[in-house]
Design an enzyme around this catalytic site. Structure first.
Site, short mmCIF file in Angstrom:
data_model
loop_
_atom_site.label_atom_id
_atom_site.label_comp_id
_atom_site.label_asym_id
_atom_site.label_seq_id
_atom_site.Cartn_x
_atom_site.Cartn_y
_atom_site.Cartn_z
N GLY A 77 -1.04 -2.26 0.59
CA GLY A 77 -1.17 -0.96 1.25
C GLY A 77 -2.45 -0.87 2.07
N ASP A 79 4.42 8.43 -7.22
CA ASP A 79 4.34 8.66 -5.79
C ASP A 79 2.85 8.69 -5.50
OD1 ASP A 79 5.93 8.87 -3.44
OD2 ASP A 79 5.17 10.89 -3.17
N ASP A 116 10.54 -1.19 -6.38
CA ASP A 116 10.63 -2.65 -6.36
C ASP A 116 9.39 -3.24 -5.72
OD1 ASP A 116 13.25 -3.24 -7.56
OD2 ASP A 116 14.03 -2.06 -5.90
N ASN A 117 8.35 -2.44 -5.62
CA ASN A 117 7.08 -2.90 -5.06
C ASN A 117 6.41 -3.86 -6.05
OD1 ASN A 117 4.09 -2.82 -4.70
ND2 ASN A 117 4.60 -1.49 -2.97
#
EC number: 3.6.1.66
Length: 202
Positions: free
Chosen positions: A157, A73, A13-14
């Site tokens: 990030g 990932d 959900d980023n």
């Protein structure tokens, strides 16, 4: 005749990731929807490798929705820290840490380090079903360096601290188009788009 749009669940959900996935797959007629739109909760990520975590997340999202699912990932791997934070990049400063806390800890741990070399790593996995025996796997790597002072307002990030040496700018200073063209995720997405076309006939 126009092909019907194909739906793919993104096991995240980023919002930053979702924008990048939608930008890459929309031209292919693929509708990428976040798992939260289906009420899917986050999968456990107990593994030590990007590949195992991505596969677990993709299978979980597919099982919960009954749709093909894709997961990535990714994280930053720093040479001077033995590859850390790696798979723990999003939780480097703790389970509920935000980007600012993670970045502060990274800069703190690199004080006095001779090398600032780092790379972003992305592993993408797509499955047609939870039991798919042939998951599609794509990887992307983006080389750079960690800088102490954050620069730029874009990205997310570790981007404000990730310097791209050949451009002399951080990832957060790049436009979305510039980032997608050279980032770890952009490279992995380009490979995945080809795999979807060749292997799934999408």
């Amino acid at each position: 005749m126009e092909q019907p749009q194909k739906k793919l669940v993104l096991a995240s959900d980023n919002k930053g990731k979702l924008r990048e996935f939608q930008a890459m797959f929309s031209p292919l007629g693929v509708d990428v929807a976040p798992q939260g739109a289906f009420g899917v909760t986050s999968a456990e990520e107990p593994f030590r490798t990007f590949l195992e975590n991505a596969l677990a997340k993709a299978r979980h999202a597919s099982a919960q929705t009954g749709l093909p699912a894709m997961a990535d990932d990714s994280g930053i791997c720093v040479d001077a820290l033995g590859g850390a934070p790696g798979v723990w990049s999003a939780r480097f400063a703790g389970e509920d840490a935000d980007d600012a806390a993670n970045n502060r800890l990274l800069v703190e741990k690199l004080q006095g380090a001779a090398s600032r070399r780092a790379h972003y790593m992305c592993v993408l996995v797509a499955v047609r079903s939870p039991e798919d025996p042939e998951p599609l796997v794509a990887e992307g790597v983006w080389q750079g360096e960690v800088v102490d002072q954050p620069k730029g307002e874009g990205g997310f990030g570790y981007d404000p601290h990730f310097l791209v040496p050949e451009l002399g700018r951080t990832a957060a200073e790049l436009t979305a188009e510039e980032k997608n063209a050279r980032s770890h995720r952009g490279r992995a997405l380009a490979v995945m788009a080809k795999l979807l076309k060749d292997r799934w006939q999408w």
